[in-house]
Design a protein around this motif. Structure first.
Motif, PDB file in Angstrom:
ATOM      1  N   PHE A 171     -36.327 -15.963  16.866  1.00 12.51           N
ATOM      2  CA  PHE A 171     -34.924 -16.301  17.133  1.00 12.51           C
ATOM      3  C   PHE A 171     -33.996 -15.094  17.304  1.00 12.51           C
ATOM      4  CE2 PHE A 171     -36.786 -19.770  14.584  1.00 12.51           C
ATOM      5  CZ  PHE A 171     -36.662 -20.800  15.491  1.00 12.51           C
ATOM      6  N   ASN A 214     -25.387 -16.277  27.570  1.00 14.66           N
ATOM      7  CA  ASN A 214     -24.587 -16.849  26.478  1.00 14.66           C
ATOM      8  C   ASN A 214     -25.008 -18.275  26.131  1.00 14.66           C
ATOM      9  OD1 ASN A 214     -23.148 -14.504  26.316  1.00 14.66           O
ATOM     10  ND2 ASN A 214     -21.182 -15.351  26.998  1.00 14.66           N
ATOM     11  N   LYS A 272     -28.157 -18.263  24.157  1.00 11.73           N
ATOM     12  CA  LYS A 272     -27.998 -17.711  22.805  1.00 11.73           C
ATOM     13  C   LYS A 272     -27.249 -18.662  21.872  1.00 11.73           C
ATOM     14  CE  LYS A 272     -26.694 -13.372  24.159  1.00 11.73           C
ATOM     15  NZ  LYS A 272     -26.419 -11.916  23.962  1.00 11.73           N
ATOM     16  N   ILE A 273     -26.363 -19.476  22.424  1.00 15.63           N
ATOM     17  CA  ILE A 273     -25.685 -20.488  21.600  1.00 15.63           C
ATOM     18  C   ILE A 273     -26.698 -21.518  21.097  1.00 15.63           C
ATOM     19  CG2 ILE A 273     -24.087 -22.450  21.703  1.00 15.63           C
ATOM     20  CD1 ILE A 273     -22.405 -20.785  23.644  1.00 15.63           C
ATOM     21  N   GLU A 274     -27.578 -21.941  21.991  1.00 14.49           N
ATOM     22  CA  GLU A 274     -28.585 -22.937  21.606  1.00 14.49           C
ATOM     23  C   GLU A 274     -29.580 -22.346  20.601  1.00 14.49           C
ATOM     24  OE1 GLU A 274     -28.497 -26.046  22.203  1.00 14.49           O
ATOM     25  OE2 GLU A 274     -26.841 -25.988  23.614  1.00 14.49           O
ATOM     26  N   VAL A 275     -29.940 -21.088  20.802  1.00 16.07           N
ATOM     27  CA  VAL A 275     -30.897 -20.439  19.894  1.00 16.07           C
ATOM     28  C   VAL A 275     -30.292 -20.292  18.490  1.00 16.07           C
ATOM     29  CG1 VAL A 275     -32.138 -18.276  19.447  1.00 16.07           C
ATOM     30  CG2 VAL A 275     -32.227 -19.318  21.711  1.00 16.07           C
ATOM     31  N   ALA A 276     -28.973 -20.063  18.410  1.00 16.42           N
ATOM     32  CA  ALA A 276     -28.313 -19.982  17.097  1.00 16.42           C
ATOM     33  C   ALA A 276     -28.484 -21.293  16.340  1.00 16.42           C
ATOM     34  CB  ALA A 276     -26.827 -19.670  17.269  1.00 16.42           C
ATOM     35  N   GLU A 277     -28.355 -22.403  17.048  1.00 15.18           N
ATOM     36  CA  GLU A 277     -28.506 -23.714  16.403  1.00 15.18           C
ATOM     37  C   GLU A 277     -29.937 -23.905  15.894  1.00 15.18           C
ATOM     38  OE1 GLU A 277     -26.877 -27.107  18.542  1.00 15.18           O
ATOM     39  OE2 GLU A 277     -28.429 -28.387  17.683  1.00 15.18           O
ATOM     40  N   LYS A 292     -32.090 -21.560  15.174  1.00 14.86           N
ATOM     41  CA  LYS A 292     -32.334 -20.619  14.074  1.00 14.86           C
ATOM     42  C   LYS A 292     -31.796 -21.181  12.756  1.00 14.86           C
ATOM     43  CE  LYS A 292     -31.399 -15.832  12.674  1.00 14.86           C
ATOM     44  NZ  LYS A 292     -30.708 -14.576  13.027  1.00 14.86           N
ATOM     45  N   SER A 293     -30.594 -21.739  12.803  1.00 17.80           N
ATOM     46  CA  SER A 293     -30.043 -22.262  11.547  1.00 17.80           C
ATOM     47  C   SER A 293     -30.846 -23.471  11.084  1.00 17.80           C
ATOM     48  CB  SER A 293     -28.550 -22.552  11.670  1.00 17.80           C
ATOM     49  OG  SER A 293     -28.314 -23.895  11.971  1.00 17.80           O
ATOM     50  N   LYS A 294     -31.328 -24.276  12.012  1.00 15.22           N
ATOM     51  CA  LYS A 294     -32.165 -25.411  11.634  1.00 15.22           C
ATOM     52  C   LYS A 294     -33.484 -24.922  11.000  1.00 15.22           C
ATOM     53  CE  LYS A 294     -31.875 -29.911  13.683  1.00 15.22           C
ATOM     54  NZ  LYS A 294     -31.809 -30.721  14.891  1.00 15.22           N
ATOM     55  N   ARG A 343     -31.420 -32.070  25.242  1.00 11.36           N
ATOM     56  CA  ARG A 343     -30.735 -33.297  24.803  1.00 11.36           C
ATOM     57  C   ARG A 343     -30.697 -34.367  25.890  1.00 11.36           C
ATOM     58  NH1 ARG A 343     -27.825 -29.186  23.021  1.00 11.36           N
ATOM     59  NH2 ARG A 343     -27.837 -28.781  20.788  1.00 11.36           N
ATOM     60  N   ARG A 374     -30.629 -30.073   4.174  1.00  8.04           N
ATOM     61  CA  ARG A 374     -29.980 -28.903   4.769  1.00  8.04           C
ATOM     62  C   ARG A 374     -29.420 -27.928   3.731  1.00  8.04           C
ATOM     63  NH1 ARG A 374     -27.862 -28.354  10.664  1.00  8.04           N
ATOM     64  NH2 ARG A 374     -27.942 -26.100  10.672  1.00  8.04           N
ATOM     65  N   ALA A 390     -27.269 -14.514  10.160  1.00  9.45           N
ATOM     66  CA  ALA A 390     -27.132 -15.721  10.976  1.00  9.45           C
ATOM     67  C   ALA A 390     -26.701 -15.392  12.412  1.00  9.45           C
ATOM     68  CB  ALA A 390     -26.138 -16.683  10.322  1.00  9.45           C
ATOM     69  N   TYR A 391     -25.744 -14.507  12.558  1.00 10.05           N
ATOM     70  CA  TYR A 391     -25.239 -14.155  13.901  1.00 10.05           C
ATOM     71  C   TYR A 391     -25.217 -12.638  14.034  1.00 10.05           C
ATOM     72  CZ  TYR A 391     -24.013 -19.044  14.278  1.00 10.05           C
ATOM     73  OH  TYR A 391     -24.081 -20.412  14.317  1.00 10.05           O
ATOM     74  N   ILE A 417     -26.816  -9.475  19.089  1.00  9.52           N
ATOM     75  CA  ILE A 417     -27.070 -10.653  19.924  1.00  9.52           C
ATOM     76  C   ILE A 417     -25.750 -11.307  20.343  1.00  9.52           C
ATOM     77  CG2 ILE A 417     -28.138 -12.951  20.010  1.00  9.52           C
ATOM     78  CD1 ILE A 417     -30.190 -11.950  17.965  1.00  9.52           C
ATOM     79  N   TYR A 418     -24.875 -11.533  19.369  1.00 11.33           N
ATOM     80  CA  TYR A 418     -23.596 -12.208  19.659  1.00 11.33           C
ATOM     81  C   TYR A 418     -22.579 -11.109  19.936  1.00 11.33           C
ATOM     82  CZ  TYR A 418     -26.525 -15.949  18.571  1.00 11.33           C
ATOM     83  OH  TYR A 418     -27.594 -16.806  18.638  1.00 11.33           O
ATOM     84  N   LEU A 449     -18.864 -15.188  23.949  1.00 14.37           N
ATOM     85  CA  LEU A 449     -19.972 -15.769  23.178  1.00 14.37           C
ATOM     86  C   LEU A 449     -19.589 -15.983  21.718  1.00 14.37           C
ATOM     87  CD1 LEU A 449     -22.949 -16.643  23.007  1.00 14.37           C
ATOM     88  CD2 LEU A 449     -23.581 -14.243  22.807  1.00 14.37           C
ATOM     89  N   VAL A 500     -19.721 -19.644  19.895  1.00 18.47           N
ATOM     90  CA  VAL A 500     -20.542 -20.004  18.723  1.00 18.47           C
ATOM     91  C   VAL A 500     -19.664 -20.441  17.554  1.00 18.47           C
ATOM     92  CG1 VAL A 500     -22.641 -18.705  19.281  1.00 18.47           C
ATOM     93  CG2 VAL A 500     -20.872 -17.585  17.945  1.00 18.47           C
ATOM     94  N   LYS A 533     -18.489 -24.031  18.238  1.00 18.96           N
ATOM     95  CA  LYS A 533     -19.595 -24.976  18.026  1.00 18.96           C
ATOM     96  C   LYS A 533     -19.864 -25.156  16.531  1.00 18.96           C
ATOM     97  CE  LYS A 533     -24.227 -25.788  19.942  1.00 18.96           C
ATOM     98  NZ  LYS A 533     -25.128 -25.960  18.817  1.00 18.96           N
TER      99      LYS A 533
END
Lengths: 279, 279
Positions: free
Chosen positions: A43, A71, A74-79, A81-83, A261, B87, B185-186, B190-191, B196, B200, B203
């Motif tokens: 990630f 971008n 990378k937004i989707e990858v952040a989600e 990663k947190s999951k 999705r 979570r 986390a970020y 990357i960010y 970007l 993030v 979101k």
């Protein structure tokens, strides 16, 4: 089938009490170092300049740079990663690529469980499907006059479809089998009518499918522009040809990750793979 | 403000390494019994027939039954329950209703941390906002000729708005302050561009807002048809009047829980509260 075993492992919110599950989570909390390694190589590294990354250079240099500048990706990858870091959904294998599976006609064994921890289920199923997609895109690099690999490619696509469909079917069958407990996720006194049971199952499997595509795609990307690659591509001697195959796989992965999705079925995943190959 | 403290607690994916966070999660994994109690009283009991449930009978009997038969509500509650159980987002208080907060002009103290564990952040902020909404709907039951409670109701709505807005503002300020680590986390490599970073954050805060509304609403519902109630309603002597106030709060909670993904701002929450009261 492979995923019968995995489905059993992953049904733990259904087959054990939450107290027992929490105790198991605590037991696996010690496995921090290897989880952090996965987090970094899957990630983080592919999305930044890193001395560990490599790709089929110079052919894929611009593609790797595009990944680092995307971008939306990378937004989707952040989600994801947190999951991966936060969601203790089930005891997962954690490194379930095709190389971790030993298969004969009579027997299927899963090896190398050192990355296992309580994480999101889609990470396992996604890893397996992602590796099958990588295998698919590598075939044109191995085709020659003796073997155009076409029938093998058809077999891989069929295996992708069957893997998800059988997992889906087996998972729901086990859910039904254990519906009266001791799992506490969906108590029968609450989820007490057929319509509701169907609705919750549909919602649950939809999220699991999206996770599967997201994690599978993230694992594909890291095998092309990250530190560790797959033999399917590595063994293509012609470097320009290898880069072409890898680029197709990378484009497919980006599409699956961003559009997961809106993808309704595994058949639609197969169509996406075929479309990317035609481009 | 109260939520400065909570925001600091909850920024842990930003201010500590993931390894350190995992060790902390393991440390709190022992707190299983009280988490299971919360799970049962918030996410299970109100949605089934249970000897522990009570409501302002007979006035609310039909409303309680409607909750138990509401498929749409039960589907959403299943999602919140799994988020609560799975979570490990941050170290949360776990029981942050208004009774856990001791406030003077100069000082704010949070008490009763025995339910704390690594869970979803929205559970804390939601609990506090949910209790404020309950307080709002109870006011008409306490109004009399000496005090129509109107200005106090305005103050409660203002406090709801300020709570979220200040939490939001403080959370993002702390995120910026800690953007160079050691949180993983970020990663700044990357960010690495303003657009970007804004995307993030937007979101992230959107999901946190939805969780806040979902958990807050679930905690409101359980205070009306579950085992433990709130003094705001309990102290209304006129039982029919109490039931009317509770019914409004219940209807508001169901609306917030089901429609939380489409609610864009805390101002829209306040409008929803006002609309329900007018009905």
């Amino acid at each position: 089938m492979v995923f019968c075993t995995v489905a059993v492992l992953e049904l733990q919110s259904f087959v054990m009490t939450d107290q027992k599950k929490e105790n198991k989570i605590a037991e696996f909390c010690g496995n921090v170092e290897l989880c952090r390694l996965t987090e970094q190589v899957v990630f983080s590294d592919p999305y930044k300049v890193s001395e560990y990354n490599r790709c089929t250079s110079p052919y894929l240099d611009a593609d790797a740079e595009t990944v680092r500048n995307d971008n939306g990706l990378k937004i989707e990858v952040a989600e994801l990663k947190s999951k991966f870091c936060e969601r203790a959904q089930a005891l997962i294998h954690g490194d379930l690529h095709t190389g971790s599976l030993m298969v004969t006609h009579d027997s299927t064994q899963v090896i190398d469980p050192e990355f296992s921890f309580y994480g999101p289920m889609g990470f396992d199923i996604g890893a397996f499907i992602g590796n099958l997609i990588l295998a698919y895109f590598s075939q044109d690099g191995h085709a020659d006059q003796a073997n155009d690999r076409k029938s093998y490619k058809v077999w891989i696509l069929k295996t992708i479809t069957e893997t998800w469909n059988l997992f889906h079917q087996k998972f729901l069958a086990l859910w039904d089998e254990h519906k009266d407990g001791p799992g506490e996720a969906y108590l029968p006194e609450i989820y007490n009518n057929t319509e509701l049971q169907q609705l919750v199952k549909k919602k649950y499997m939809k999220e699991l499918f999206e996770d599967t595509l997201g994690f599978g795609a993230a694992k594909m990307i890291r095998r092309i522009v990250g530190v560790a690659h797959v033999e399917d591509f590595e063994s293509i001697k012609d470097v320009a040809k290898r880069a072409d195959c890898e680029r197709q796989a990378l484009n497919c992965a980006k599409k699956l990750l961003k559009e997961r999705r809106n993808i309704k079925s595994i058949e639609e995943v197969v169509s996406t793979i075929e479309q990317v190959q035609l481009q």
